[in-house]
Design an enzyme around this catalytic site. Sequence first.
Site, mmCIF file in Angstrom:
data_model
loop_
_atom_site.group_PDB
_atom_site.id
_atom_site.type_symbol
_atom_site.label_atom_id
_atom_site.label_comp_id
_atom_site.label_asym_id
_atom_site.label_seq_id
_atom_site.Cartn_x
_atom_site.Cartn_y
_atom_site.Cartn_z
ATOM 1 N N GLU A 192 -5.512 -7.660 -1.148
ATOM 2 C CA GLU A 192 -6.114 -7.103 0.454
ATOM 3 C C GLU A 192 -6.934 -6.840 -0.218
ATOM 4 O OE1 GLU A 192 -4.691 -4.980 3.444
ATOM 5 O OE2 GLU A 192 -2.398 -5.455 3.079
ATOM 6 N N GLU A 225 1.105 -1.257 -0.026
ATOM 7 C CA GLU A 225 0.274 0.134 -0.034
ATOM 8 C C GLU A 225 0.380 1.162 0.018
ATOM 9 O OE1 GLU A 225 -2.693 -0.680 3.751
ATOM 10 O OE2 GLU A 225 -3.904 -1.322 2.736
#
Length: 481
Positions: free
Chosen positions: A377, A183
């Site tokens: 995710e 991320e």
Amino acid sequence: MSRVLWGGATSASQYEGGFTDGKGLDTQDCRPYLPRTSNATTQTRLLTQALIDEAKDPNSKQFYPFRVGTKGYEYGLQDVALLKELGLDVYRLSISWSRLFPTGEEVEPNPKGVAYYDAILHKLHDAGIKIFVTMNHYAIPLAIVEKYRGWTNRKTIDLYVHFAEFVLGKWGDIVDYWLPFNEINAGYFSPYNGVSLVKPADAGYDYDDVFKSLHGQFVANAKTVQIGRKLGVKGTFGAMVSCFCYYPLTPSPEDNLELVKDEEINQWYCMDILSKGYYPYYAQPFFDQHDVTFEITDEDKRLLRDYTCDFVSFSYYSSSICTVQENQSQTAGNLVVTTKNPYLKASEWGWQIDPVGMRTTLHKVYDRYNKPVIISENGFGARDTLEADGAVHDQYRIDYFKAHFDEILKAKEEGVDVRAYIAWGIIDIVSAGSCEMAKRYGVVYVDADNEGQGSYKRYKKDSYYWYRDFIKNEAAKEELS
Ligand code: BG6
């Protein structure tokens, strides 16, 4: 097009523990468990030096959950056996930088750390599970932060590259997917997690530090891809951002424009650079507006252009709302706060549940980058109850999976090149946002509480059996077609 692969993931600091076995202190090890307030997810936007000093004090009375994780360092091989029985196609894990290079400056890695990853990665490989390695999932050696101010200093690029080169050289023949940074856009909205920025208690957000640090990560990312290509590693390289599927609060032109601008900086900025190989047109005006003045060299530009990612990936948990109107009711999301959407239900932690937003995001990401897409995710953070007979009845998680998987399969039918779905925290782990154990994502329950009490034994939840059957059916459908 081949079928979607179904996976699961953990990250080193949330899962491993094994804090003392030659591992150096890292930035996540310094985050104490603090009982939840109404908005726990903002706790780590910037961690203060005072909290870090306390974490370094051996007499500190705080509990540091990331030093224990869910004891993957101890249970790792047993856990791989559970994942094999689950029939997982792909497992995503991260390598702890400070387990291999405790201060980040060692020339040779910690042999115990190498032995741990060697055993896990080979066991996964032997089990026929594809391996997805995140090289940096939020945690960096604390010594690098204290000595060099982390990613604000280009020295950190060299230290990261040394670590990455070791990992690529050692496991390049068995890893299928490489992700240099988890991320990466978290550096913008959660700078301590994303780019390890520490501030004195009274300092605010410093745009120049944030964007300079992100640039350091972009260059480190490109150099990692460069080394991987030179070594001829088997796996492909990805970039990952956290996606929020933005909606305008109203159809007003101002809300819609706000959406475009929020999306640009929060969501696309990092991926535009890592996937397209250059800074987007909206970057310089944003820098001018926020006094961002760091240097981008010609060599940096060349590296970014020549070493872009092979696939794009994203985390997706909930959607967000954009508006220019003030005083709207707020709710939490993944390390962010957003406006409440009256059309959606939310988890106990306030994250709004939006499976259709997943499908929308798949379309947007594929359209923007035109590269294979991996959902790296997703999952439902919920409170589970371990029954006396060892069962965990988590129908809510099964419902969440079903709804999201339906939308993923629809997006695939609609032409999006979705390669894999990876369920977050497949074995229960400590929550990254709130440092709690109570917020669980796994299909495997770990008996531990917020203060680190419990047996740490593993139990299969109802969702374990459901996911196992789902994966089996999907594989069987492919064989028939
Ligand atoms: C992502 C992170 O931001 O969201 C994970 O990559 C994290 O590390 C996940 O665990 C879910 O967030 P949380 O706060 O519920 O653990």
